[in-house]
Design an enzyme around this catalytic site. Structure first.
Site, PDB file in Angstrom:
ATOM      1  N   TYR A  95       0.855  -1.194   0.000  1.00 19.73           N
ATOM      2  CA  TYR A  95       0.000   0.000   0.000  1.00 19.73           C
ATOM      3  C   TYR A  95       0.884   1.234   0.000  1.00 19.73           C
ATOM      4  O   TYR A  95       1.904   1.283   0.691  1.00 19.73           O
ATOM      5  CB  TYR A  95      -0.884   0.012   1.255  1.00 19.73           C
ATOM      6  CG  TYR A  95      -1.675   1.279   1.417  1.00 19.73           C
ATOM      7  CD1 TYR A  95      -2.975   1.382   0.926  1.00 19.73           C
ATOM      8  CD2 TYR A  95      -1.122   2.401   2.054  1.00 19.73           C
ATOM      9  CE1 TYR A  95      -3.699   2.559   1.057  1.00 19.73           C
ATOM     10  CE2 TYR A  95      -1.842   3.577   2.178  1.00 19.73           C
ATOM     11  CZ  TYR A  95      -3.125   3.647   1.680  1.00 19.73           C
ATOM     12  OH  TYR A  95      -3.837   4.813   1.806  1.00 19.73           O
ATOM     13  N   GLU A  98      -3.461   7.519  -4.000  1.00 20.71           N
ATOM     14  CA  GLU A  98      -3.453   6.240  -3.296  1.00 20.71           C
ATOM     15  C   GLU A  98      -3.219   5.120  -4.291  1.00 20.71           C
ATOM     16  O   GLU A  98      -3.897   5.052  -5.311  1.00 20.71           O
ATOM     17  CB  GLU A  98      -4.785   6.026  -2.560  1.00 20.71           C
ATOM     18  CG  GLU A  98      -4.773   4.767  -1.709  1.00 20.71           C
ATOM     19  CD  GLU A  98      -6.062   4.618  -0.899  1.00 20.71           C
ATOM     20  OE1 GLU A  98      -5.995   4.558   0.328  1.00 20.71           O
ATOM     21  OE2 GLU A  98      -7.129   4.571  -1.527  1.00 20.71           O
TER      22      GLU A  98
END
Ligand code: GDP
Ligand code: MN
Length: 387
Positions: free
Chosen positions: A109, A197
């Site tokens: 991530y 993101e």
């Protein structure tokens, strides 16, 4: 303002960030052509909606033949997707992204965001990718690593190396992460973004990093500097009432409750929501009609509030500082006449020409419930919404 994955990935590519080959398609033929152009023998068909969690909603499929590309595309185009990130909306799928299918060794991530508290851009990275990061933050906060970027110095490679080591990347991958972050930060800064993101950022079986998903959000106050970015807006992915509100220059946000609110001034609007909740009610919206509210805007605002069938009662809370109360009263009466309101409307007016405003309302013949102050208004509207 949010973007589609395919738009975000095109921007990633412009800034040198590695993404799988992909082409967006609006028809079955375009999808099959895209798969042929991309080549290979397996493709991902990804529904383009501006929310995560598409996988579980049937919006991400692995196609092993061109026929499957066609049939998955056929199923997805025209369907709507509702996930925990769509805020109750069913988002239409107007496009699919056909992407080369990537084998995944590990999912990570990565995100960059405006960090108001620390007055900087913060990079967040985690070796626990592919899932909801709020869940990771809750269950295993130690798996999330952050660095803060000084706005004058900009991103520095030692920061990328720190994150790479923390996530257990090897030297080659850490080098790739550093280059990727350099590109992402350059993009973040150049385009006035609020969020980037990458979830998941994957390690391929050959040990390379690749951005498999891409989400970006831009600061709308900076859109005037980026017409090419503003042109990417897809209003079909937004709350239709909020889109309509923008057209009337109204500051409107849909909420979950039953009490419609019309207030002038953002601070007063926030206070109104608080007092409604304090009295046991739930607001259906935030709405700031602005300091210079006109009769037309008040009418437009009323119509917006009434678009929701969840609204059981309306609270009008206006402080006539710049705007005159009699004008507001005119607007309310015009709206009630125009739209034919059948639910209770509680009105609290205060300020310039308040007597005249109240008089207009009481003579209007409509069943408007007057309130003396904010607390009284909140009590009355909560009772009206429950009754
Ligand atoms: P989201 O669920 O809307 O965030 O969509 P993502 O693009 O993140 O995809 C969800 C999940 O699908 C990813 O976490 C991966 O596990 C899987 N996925 C997406 N693309 C690929 C791919 O090319 N290959 C493989 N094996 N899995 C993929
Ligand atoms: Mn994702």
């Amino acid at each position: 303002m949010n973007f589609h994955e395919y738009q975000a990935k095109d921007l990633f590519a412009e800034y040198g960030v590695a993404v799988p080959k992909g082409i967006a398609a609006s028809t079955i033929d375009e999808a099959v052509d895209a798969a042929k152009t991309i080549g290979g023998s397996q493709w991902m068909v990804k529904a383009q909606v501006q929310a995560g969690g598409r996988g579980k909603a049937g919006g991400i499929k692995l196609a092993k033949t061109l026929e499957e590309v066609a049939s998955y595309t056929k199923n997805m185009l025209g369907m709507t997707i509702t996930t925990y990130q769509t805020g109750g909306l069913a988002l239409p799928v107007d496009k699919v992204l056909i992407a080369e299918a990537t084998d995944i060794a590990k999912e990570l991530y990565l995100s960059l965001l405006v960090d108001r508290q620390n007055k900087c851009v913060t990079i967040m990275a985690s070796s626990e990718g592919g899932m909801d990061i709020e869940q990771v933050a809750h269950d295993t906060p130690s798996a999330i690593h952050t660095v803060q970027i000084d706005l004058l110095e900009g991103y520095q490679h030692f920061q990328g190396r720190k994150l790479g080591f923390a996530m257990g990347l090897n030297a080659k991958q850490t080098g790739q992460l550093c280059r990727m972050l350099e590109g992402l930060y350059r993009m973040f800064h150049a385009l006035d973004l609020a969020l980037v993101e990458v979830n998941p950022l994957v390690i391929t079986p050959s040990g390379d990093l690749l951005a498999l998903d891409a989400k970006i959000n831009v600061d709308e106050n900076a859109l005037f500097r980026h017409p090419e970015i503003a042109a990417m807006r897809d209003e079909r992915q937004e709350d239709p009432t909020e889109v309509e509100a923008t057209r009337h220059n109204l500051n409107y946000v849909t909420l979950d409750g039953t009490i419609g609110c019309m207030v002038n001034g953002a601070g007063l609007a926030m206070a109104t929501l608080d007092v409604i909740k304090l009295n046991g009610g739930e607001p259906a919206n935030f709405l700031d009609v602005g300091g210079g509210a006109t009769k037309e805007r008040v009418t437009a605002a009323f119509k917006l509030i009434l678009k929701s069938d969840k609204v059981r009662a309306i609270l009008v809370n206006i402080f006539g500082g710049i705007v005159r109360c009699d004008l507001i009263a005119d607007g309310i009466i015009a709206a009630v006449r125009d739209v034919g309101i059948t639910i209770p409307v509680v009105v609290r007016l205060e300020g310039t020409n308040v007597e005249k405003g109240r008089e207009l309302l009481s003579q209007s013949g409509f069943a408007i419930i007057p309130a003396t102050d904010l607390n009284d208004a909140a009590k009355k509207v909560v009772a009206a919404a429950k009754g």
